[in-house]
Write an enzyme that holds these catalytic residues in place. Sequence first.
Site, PDB file in Angstrom:
ATOM      1  N   SER A  98       0.814  -1.212   0.000  1.00 15.18           N
ATOM      2  CA  SER A  98       0.000   0.000   0.000  1.00 15.18           C
ATOM      3  C   SER A  98       0.854   1.271   0.000  1.00 15.18           C
ATOM      4  CB  SER A  98      -0.961  -0.041   1.200  1.00 15.18           C
ATOM      5  OG  SER A  98      -1.920   0.985   1.138  1.00 15.18           O
ATOM      6  N   ASP A 221     -10.788  -3.841  -4.952  1.00 20.02           N
ATOM      7  CA  ASP A 221     -10.096  -3.198  -3.836  1.00 20.02           C
ATOM      8  C   ASP A 221     -10.749  -1.843  -3.577  1.00 20.02           C
ATOM      9  OD1 ASP A 221      -8.351  -1.966  -2.074  1.00 20.02           O
ATOM     10  OD2 ASP A 221      -6.531  -2.484  -3.167  1.00 20.02           O
ATOM     11  N   HIS A 249      -7.293  -5.338  -0.046  1.00 22.41           N
ATOM     12  CA  HIS A 249      -6.095  -4.501  -0.193  1.00 22.41           C
ATOM     13  C   HIS A 249      -4.842  -5.165   0.394  1.00 22.41           C
ATOM     14  CE1 HIS A 249      -4.455  -0.501  -0.989  1.00 22.41           C
ATOM     15  NE2 HIS A 249      -4.001  -0.403   0.241  1.00 22.41           N
TER      16      HIS A 249
END
Length: 269
Positions: A98, A221, A249
Amino acid sequence: MPISNDVLTRNNVKVIGTGSKTLMLAHGFGCDQNMWRFIMPVLEKKFKIVLFDYVGSGSSDLSQYDKERYSGLEGYAKDIIEIGEALQLSDAIFIGHSVSSIIGTLASIEVPTLFSKMIMICPSPCFLNFPPDYLGGFEKQDLLELLNLMDKNYIGWANYLAPLVMGDNNPSELTGELSSSFCSTDPVVAKGFAKATFLSDYRHILKDIKQPTLIFQSKNDSLASPEIGRFINENITGSELEVVEADGHCLHMTHPEQITNSIFEYLNK
């Protein structure tokens, strides 16, 4: 050198595994190095692995938190650079989840010799919408309300965000673990990291990545759509995009076997 020991303690750095190549694994917002445990058993057989916690996360030294330093992602990138210096790393392979994909990018631009390849799991350079050219997924007002919820009801915020991040059709234990991880992070630190993550725009730095890059994107996502994966792929020269048939995610937690197989395939090219 004392400074090395200070950095390694500050960020709870662990070096495990064997191999001529080194992987640095960087966790996402509200997480810690424990989130990598699903892909670790396979990776540590072939590589030396560097694990760490950002200051304020996991078992890092909270006393080292500096609100000004960590008001932007550059402060977290400095953590990565300092860990690299302490361990005398060069040409390592960076794997970021991320927001760490962007943090690692900042570090790689600052110190080009640190990483030879970049691997990004569900990255996003900007979570904000700038229609019609770019849709990061969120209106600024919605994100400000989410940040406001952190002040009013921190537990409620964690319980709202965790299912959104982990995604549908994944084990409830993982969602619970993520929520607990959010809750265990100091609220002041978490809010600072959240602001730096969700209200920033780092789209402009993608063109400066010189390392070959593999981008993993989840098909469903809520935080980073496949369109964002394509945007990143189009803006990084020498990058590859792999869209995984998955929800959520956190592909390294929900689809560890597929992720490790793809990592091996990519690094063996």
